[in-house]
Design a protein around this motif. Structure first.
Motif, short mmCIF file in Angstrom:
data_model
loop_
_atom_site.label_atom_id
_atom_site.label_comp_id
_atom_site.label_asym_id
_atom_site.label_seq_id
_atom_site.Cartn_x
_atom_site.Cartn_y
_atom_site.Cartn_z
N GLY A 67 0.83 -1.21 0.00
CA GLY A 67 0.00 0.00 0.00
C GLY A 67 0.86 1.25 0.00
N GLY A 68 0.26 2.36 -0.41
CA GLY A 68 1.01 3.60 -0.56
C GLY A 68 0.79 4.61 0.52
N SER A 69 0.48 4.16 1.74
CA SER A 69 0.16 5.10 2.82
C SER A 69 1.29 5.24 3.83
CB SER A 69 -1.12 4.64 3.54
OG SER A 69 -0.95 3.34 4.07
N SER A 70 2.51 4.92 3.42
CA SER A 70 3.67 5.04 4.30
C SER A 70 4.69 5.97 3.67
CB SER A 70 4.30 3.66 4.53
OG SER A 70 5.57 3.78 5.13
N TRP A 71 5.52 6.60 4.51
CA TRP A 71 6.57 7.47 3.97
C TRP A 71 7.54 6.70 3.10
CZ3 TRP A 71 11.85 7.02 4.96
CH2 TRP A 71 12.21 6.11 5.95
N THR A 72 7.70 5.39 3.36
CA THR A 72 8.63 4.60 2.57
C THR A 72 8.14 4.38 1.14
OG1 THR A 72 7.62 2.54 3.37
CG2 THR A 72 9.49 3.39 4.61
N SER A 73 6.85 4.61 0.90
CA SER A 73 6.29 4.40 -0.45
C SER A 73 6.31 5.67 -1.30
CB SER A 73 4.84 3.90 -0.34
OG SER A 73 4.01 4.91 0.19
N LEU A 74 6.76 6.79 -0.75
CA LEU A 74 6.76 8.04 -1.50
C LEU A 74 7.57 7.97 -2.81
CD1 LEU A 74 6.82 11.12 0.91
CD2 LEU A 74 5.04 10.39 -0.66
N PRO A 75 8.77 7.37 -2.82
CA PRO A 75 9.48 7.28 -4.11
C PRO A 75 8.67 6.57 -5.19
CG PRO A 75 10.98 6.81 -2.31
CD PRO A 75 9.59 6.87 -1.71
N ASP A 76 7.95 5.51 -4.81
CA ASP A 76 7.11 4.80 -5.77
C ASP A 76 6.00 5.70 -6.29
OD1 ASP A 76 7.98 1.72 -5.42
OD2 ASP A 76 7.98 2.69 -3.47
N ARG A 77 5.35 6.40 -5.37
CA ARG A 77 4.26 7.30 -5.75
C ARG A 77 4.75 8.39 -6.70
NH1 ARG A 77 -0.33 7.20 -2.13
NH2 ARG A 77 -1.07 8.97 -3.35
N ILE A 78 5.88 8.98 -6.37
CA ILE A 78 6.42 10.07 -7.18
C ILE A 78 6.88 9.57 -8.55
CG2 ILE A 78 8.33 11.72 -7.36
CD1 ILE A 78 8.06 12.11 -4.33
N ALA A 79 7.55 8.43 -8.58
CA ALA A 79 8.01 7.87 -9.86
C ALA A 79 6.85 7.61 -10.80
CB ALA A 79 8.80 6.59 -9.61
N SER A 80 5.73 7.15 -10.23
CA SER A 80 4.55 6.85 -11.04
C SER A 80 3.77 8.09 -11.42
CB SER A 80 3.65 5.88 -10.27
OG SER A 80 2.52 5.53 -11.02
N GLU A 81 3.54 8.98 -10.45
CA GLU A 81 2.64 10.12 -10.68
C GLU A 81 3.32 11.32 -11.32
OE1 GLU A 81 0.86 10.92 -6.89
OE2 GLU A 81 0.05 8.87 -6.69
#
Length: 325
Positions: free
Chosen positions: A38-52
């Motif tokens: 899931g994308g609700s953690s600070w550790t997932s921010l790189p994934d979110r940014i790379a995608s969005e």
């Protein structure tokens, strides 16, 4: 003259035909499936940014993140080629030590992101002696983190404290803390902020925990088949992730805004946690062997029979090194 006119008309006709031909599939981005929790953690921010923010798109990729509730299911989907990659690390390291054909190819953070929250009268790790501590499950990375923290502070995790496994989200463990059935708990940051608002104490912050236990839990893992057959694709994915990390570290206000939105923090709290998290992101994408050894230990520290393998069994940094060039 007539010949020249005919040649010109023929040339125009050819150009019109070329312009009407649809774009071939070779120009379309390659679709990849990545499993995550899931994308609700600070550790997932790189994934979110790379995608969005289009960093994957620049690499000719379109990534679909698929949420899983359990790491076992994610591993099964990866081995069945239903997923191209997964973002989990310690669990994959454990699978690799058991001989499964999987490896970690990148770590996007330097630490786990765990914080230790306790009742306000507890002022140190040593003060946890005789206390009850909530974890998510035995054998997990959170279990390993508190095990190591206790051991390195002179306490015996088997005798000096009582560890209670409480499955579910951090809310379940925090509810146990609120209800008085435990005196401390391991939480994923920034859950400690909510605890502080209720009068509890952050016994160890993310940064402090990272000094004792270095177990990055977010990054990228894949199969040996992918490593052998599609090495260039792995490099492109990692270039996208690395660009996202560098963007996040350099764009302070954007990073703070994303923390506000993603983690539902007010602005002052987002500023505070951005300062903490910024240095925990890992644009190098690799970690030293001492960290890989802790990944291996996560999967084996409670096992009756200890598994002894070289750190290189669980990772392949070849692609991260190419992505940095």
């Amino acid at each position: 003259m007539k010949l020249n006119f005919r040649c010109l008309r023929l040339l125009v006709t050819i150009l019109l035909i070329i312009a009407s031909v649809p774009v071939t599939s070779a120009a379309e981005p390659k679709v990849l499936n990545i499993g995550w929790t899931g994308g609700s953690s600070w550790t997932s921010l790189p994934d979110r940014i790379a995608s969005e923010r289009g960093f994957y798109e620049k690499e000719g990729l379109r990534v679909r993140y698929i949420q899983f509730q359990g790491t076992n299911l994610m591993l099964s989907a990866l081995l069945a080629n239903e997923l191209d990659y997964v973002t989990i690390l310690p669990f994959i390291a454990g699978a690799a030590t058991r001989g499964l054909p999987v490896k970690i190819v990148a770590a996007t953070t330097k630490a786990s992101g765990y914080a230790i929250v306790a009742r306000p009268e507890i002022d140190s790790i040593k003060a946890l002696k005789g206390k009850r501590i909530a974890i998510n499950s035995f054998g997990s990375s959170a279990d390993f983190a508190i095990y190591q923290l206790l051991s390195r502070n002179g306490l015996d995790p088997h005798k000096d404290v009582t560890l209670q496994a409480i499955a579910g989200s951090p809310d379940a463990r925090f509810a146990a803390l609120l209800g008085g059935s435990v005196e401390a708990t391991v939480v994923n940051s920034p859950f400690e902020y909510r605890a502080e608002q209720k009068g509890f104490k952050t016994l160890l912050s993310v940064k402090e925990t990272a000094e004792f236990v270095r177990i990055p839990i977010a990054g990228l893992s894949t199969t040996q088949r992918k490593i052998e057959k599609e090495p260039d694709e792995i490099v492109r994915v990692l270039r996208g992730l690395r660009s996202a990390i560098l963007f996040l570290q350099s764009q302070r206000e954007i990073g703070i805004g994303l923390l506000e939105k993603l983690l539902k923090l007010d602005h002052p709290a987002a500023e505070r946690f951005y300062s903490v998290y910024r240095d925990q992101y890992n644009p190098d994408l690799t970690v030293p062997d001492s960290v890989a050894e802790e990944w291996i230990a996560v999967g084996t520290f409670r096992a009756k029979e200890k598994i002894s393998v070289k750190p290189q069994v669980v990772y392949d940094w070849t692609f991260a090194e190419r992505a940095r060039r």
